[in-house]
Design a protein around this motif. Structure first.
Motif, mmCIF file in Angstrom:
data_model
loop_
_atom_site.group_PDB
_atom_site.id
_atom_site.type_symbol
_atom_site.label_atom_id
_atom_site.label_comp_id
_atom_site.label_asym_id
_atom_site.label_seq_id
_atom_site.Cartn_x
_atom_site.Cartn_y
_atom_site.Cartn_z
ATOM 1 N N UNK A 1 0.828 -1.215 0.000
ATOM 2 C CA UNK A 1 0.000 0.000 0.000
ATOM 3 C C UNK A 1 0.862 1.266 0.000
ATOM 4 N N UNK A 2 1.929 1.263 0.805
ATOM 5 C CA UNK A 2 2.754 2.488 0.906
ATOM 6 C C UNK A 2 3.838 2.527 -0.165
ATOM 7 N N UNK A 3 4.080 1.375 -0.817
ATOM 8 C CA UNK A 3 5.159 1.237 -1.800
ATOM 9 C C UNK A 3 6.531 1.519 -1.175
ATOM 10 N N UNK A 4 6.664 1.215 0.124
ATOM 11 C CA UNK A 4 7.935 1.364 0.841
ATOM 12 C C UNK A 4 8.239 0.057 1.554
ATOM 13 N N UNK A 5 9.512 -0.315 1.595
ATOM 14 C CA UNK A 5 9.902 -1.535 2.320
ATOM 15 C C UNK A 5 9.880 -1.304 3.824
ATOM 16 N N UNK A 6 9.512 -2.330 4.565
ATOM 17 C CA UNK A 6 9.525 -2.243 6.027
ATOM 18 C C UNK A 6 10.549 -3.242 6.554
ATOM 19 N N UNK A 7 11.653 -2.726 7.079
ATOM 20 C CA UNK A 7 12.714 -3.606 7.578
ATOM 21 C C UNK A 7 12.856 -3.557 9.085
ATOM 22 N N UNK A 8 12.300 -2.543 9.717
ATOM 23 C CA UNK A 8 12.490 -2.410 11.173
ATOM 24 C C UNK A 8 11.336 -1.596 11.759
ATOM 25 N N UNK A 9 11.412 -1.360 13.084
ATOM 26 C CA UNK A 9 10.277 -0.702 13.737
ATOM 27 C C UNK A 9 10.120 0.767 13.296
ATOM 28 N N UNK A 10 11.236 1.421 12.960
ATOM 29 C CA UNK A 10 11.125 2.802 12.451
ATOM 30 C C UNK A 10 10.325 2.821 11.145
ATOM 31 N N UNK A 11 10.639 1.846 10.272
ATOM 32 C CA UNK A 11 9.913 1.773 8.986
ATOM 33 C C UNK A 11 8.422 1.527 9.230
ATOM 34 N N UNK A 12 8.130 0.705 10.261
ATOM 35 C CA UNK A 12 6.720 0.396 10.557
ATOM 36 C C UNK A 12 6.003 1.666 11.022
#
Ligand code: PLP
Length: 266
Positions: A151-162
């Motif tokens: 949905x965001x078109x961004x990778x989530x690798x850690x809690x900051x990304x979340x």
């Protein structure tokens, strides 16, 4: 958020796909609603041939008939809350959005896209239809990490990304979000994130080592829906639903040859 209706008992409508093995989809929603004493209703979007080992076939229902199901329910028994699950096609997303625009109750959108095993539950590129048609209607959006990434078109690798993803999903139109962190298999904990534009709260528990989590994501969103129908705040609903899922996973009955269902009979 619209207030919940004043039925004699709280009610919930799920607009979702069928999992004949009973652990996920609308069956998981109905079992979760019953656990909370909510009167559950369904509009079926598609039939799957699936079980604890995977989904082998999807048979979508005509979007106009999905609308007919929704209207026949809504015109008779007002839902205290409405949840969407597997919608499968772009046409169904548009049809369901048209119905949701006429419903005055809290709306929980679970943007179901793919199973834990990788079976496709949403046709290619249909996530853009979620973005255009459903995000702005949702009071709570409940993606897992792969869905939040699509949905965001961004990778989530850690809690900051979340945390960034949660903020982005609100900018994109959802009023609040619970990102389900169950897919972070390498983590010792299971970290879900609640954000309503005001409070950002981590819902953290120890990761319980088990393969029996089939339908856990559906049930988490259904539990949030049920608790909203009972008049809980968004934050209370997210926190209490998390506790339900922890216990339901820990006491999973161990059914099936694959990823078995969680325990709905707590
Ligand atoms: N089948 C249906 C109809 C679903 O709606 C879902 C999830 O939303 C699944 C299967 C996936 O189940 P899981 O990935 O939890 O095994």
């Amino acid at each position: 958020m619209n207030s919940v209706s004043e039925n004699t008992v709280p009610t919930a409508l799920t607009i979702a796909g069928s999992d004949p093995s009973g652990g996920a989809g609308l069956q998981a929603d109905l079992k979760t609603f019953s656990h909370y004493g909510i009167y559950g209703m369904t509009a079926i979007t598609c039939l799957t041939a699936g079980n604890t080992q995977g989904v082998s076939e999807v048979n979508p229902i005509d979007p106009s008939f999905i609308r007919q199901q929704c209207q026949s329910v809504i015109q008779d028994i007002k839902p205290s809350v409405t949840k969407t699950g597997m919608l499968f096609s772009k046409e169904t997303i548009v049809a369901v959005a048209d119905d949701l625009a006429t419903i005055s109750c809290p709306i929980v959108v679970d943007p179901v896209m793919v199973t834990k095993r990788g079976d496709i539950l949403l046709s290619k590129n249909a996530q853009n239809y979620y973005i255009e048609h459903l995000l702005q209607l949702s009071d709570v959006l409940t993606p897992n990490i792969p869905e939040a990434e699509l949905l965001t078109k961004e990778q989530i690798n850690n809690s900051d990304d979340m945390e960034q993803a949660a903020k982005r999903l609100l900018e994109m139109g959802s009023k609040s979000v619970v990102i389900k962190g169950g897919h972070q298999k390498e983590s010792k904990n299971s970290n879900d994130l609640f954000f309503d534009g005001n409070e950002m709260i981590w819902l953290t528990s120890k990761r319980y080592p088990t393969q029996h989590t089939h339908g856990a994501g559906d049930a988490f969103s259904a539990a949030i829906s049920a608790l909203l129908a009972k008049g809980k705040s968004l934050r209370q609903a997210a926190e209490q639903a998390k506790q339900f899922i922890i216990h339901a996973i820990k006491s999973a009955p161990g059914l099936g040859k694959g990823q078995g269902p969680i325990n709905f009979s707590l």
